[in-house]
Design a protein around this motif. Structure first.
Motif, PDB file in Angstrom:
ATOM      1  N   LYS A  88       0.899  -1.158  -0.012  1.00 47.78           N
ATOM      2  CA  LYS A  88       0.067  -0.033  -0.136  1.00 47.78           C
ATOM      3  C   LYS A  88       0.747   1.300  -0.162  1.00 47.78           C
ATOM      4  N   PRO A 119     -10.123  -8.107  -3.849  1.00 45.73           N
ATOM      5  CA  PRO A 119      -9.756  -7.907  -2.534  1.00 45.73           C
ATOM      6  C   PRO A 119      -8.757  -6.613  -2.358  1.00 45.73           C
ATOM      7  N   HIS A 122     -11.017  -3.620  -2.278  1.00 54.55           N
ATOM      8  CA  HIS A 122     -11.776  -3.809  -1.066  1.00 54.55           C
ATOM      9  C   HIS A 122     -10.811  -3.416   0.205  1.00 54.55           C
ATOM     10  N   SER A 123      -9.561  -3.718   0.351  1.00 51.19           N
ATOM     11  CA  SER A 123      -8.834  -3.632   1.549  1.00 51.19           C
ATOM     12  C   SER A 123      -8.334  -2.076   1.369  1.00 51.19           C
ATOM     13  N   GLN A 126     -12.253   0.660   2.278  1.00 47.11           N
ATOM     14  CA  GLN A 126     -13.090   0.086   3.269  1.00 47.11           C
ATOM     15  C   GLN A 126     -14.069   1.360   3.437  1.00 47.11           C
TER      16      GLN A 126
END
Length: 263
Positions: A88, A119, A122-123, A126
């Motif tokens: 990230k 995924p 989504h991470s 949020q």
């Protein structure tokens, strides 16, 4: 493959259905089916990638921000222990919050497959700032690159900004693209904070055609650095004007003479 594609279609019960090529195997059916499959892989999966803009009483953001995730928000890394993972980028949370509605209709438009991207998104998101997600099936494949075609977005291109790190991916609408250097994994990187400031400034300025602004900045090797430089010059000019306004007005000899005569 040609044998498989040349076989006649069947109904749910497994019975052969006659088509324009007959009931048996057909080379012509094989060729026609192959062309259809090839077209499905090369072209976007649908003609309108986004639904119609929101209508009152709902609020449609005035601008649409389209962004890649790989190289912009995350960096893929591979290790023997964990396999492929996505690192990230610093500032992602702030960036998504800063450029989300009501300023921008935020859209992830990635060359990644849905299986890989879902995924990750989504991470990262949020809080639900991203309104729509588009994956590899929504791109053109030209034999080498997955190209994003903004004409399929169902939006006014005067109001669309695309953030990417690959020029080839945005070559169809280059004037709508803000191409950044791919993030190298630096933990001290601040590009997303600067990018958020740039986009907020653009949105608050109510630009009629974003392409005029993007064209100006994309002539520089580092558009974000140029934006920071322009912002600094603007702040200096605003400070100079403020100081000028606060200076006491000096009276001229004529003003003194006028006041003396009044006495």
């Amino acid at each position: 493959m040609y044998i498989f594609l040349g076989l006649p279609p069947t109904d749910p019960e497994g019975n052969v259905v006659e088509d324009e090529f007959g009931k048996g195997f057909s080379i012509r059916r094989s060729v026609a089916t192959f062309k259809i499959k090839k077209q499905e892989m090369e072209e976007p999966s649908r003609k309108k990638l986004l639904p119609e803009p929101l209508q009152p009483p709902f609020v449609q953001p005035p601008y649409t921000l389209v962004m890649e995730i790989t190289g912009i928000l995350v960096k893929p890394e591979w290790t023997i222990k964990n396999g492929w993972r996505f690192k990230k980028r610093p500032g992602v949370d702030y960036f998504l919050q800063a450029v989300g509605p009501p300023l921008f209709e935020t859209v992830v438009y990635t060359s990644e497959t849905g299986m890989n991207a879902v995924p990750v998104i989504h991470s990262l998101d949020q809080q639900g700032h991203v309104m729509y997600k588009l994956y590899r099936d929504a791109t053109w494949y030209d034999g080498k690159d997955h190209v994003k075609d903004l004409s399929y977005l169902n939006r006014d291109l005067n109001k669309v900004i695309m953030i990417d790190c690959k020029s080839k991916s945005v070559k169809l609408q280059r004037n709508n693209a803000f191409v950044l250097k791919e993030w190298d994994g630096d933990e001290n990187d601040t590009a997303l904070f600067d990018l958020a400031s740039f986009l907020q400034t653009l949105a608050h300025s109510k630009i009629e055609d974003v392409r005029t602004v993007l064209e100006y900045y994309m002539q520089f090797d580092d558009p974000i650095a140029k934006f920071r430089e322009n912002q600094l010059l603007l702040q200096e000019e605003q400070e100079r004007q403020r100081q000028e306004q606060e200076k006491p007005k000096q009276k001229s000899p004529f003003d003194f003479a006028k006041s003396f005569r009044k006495r």
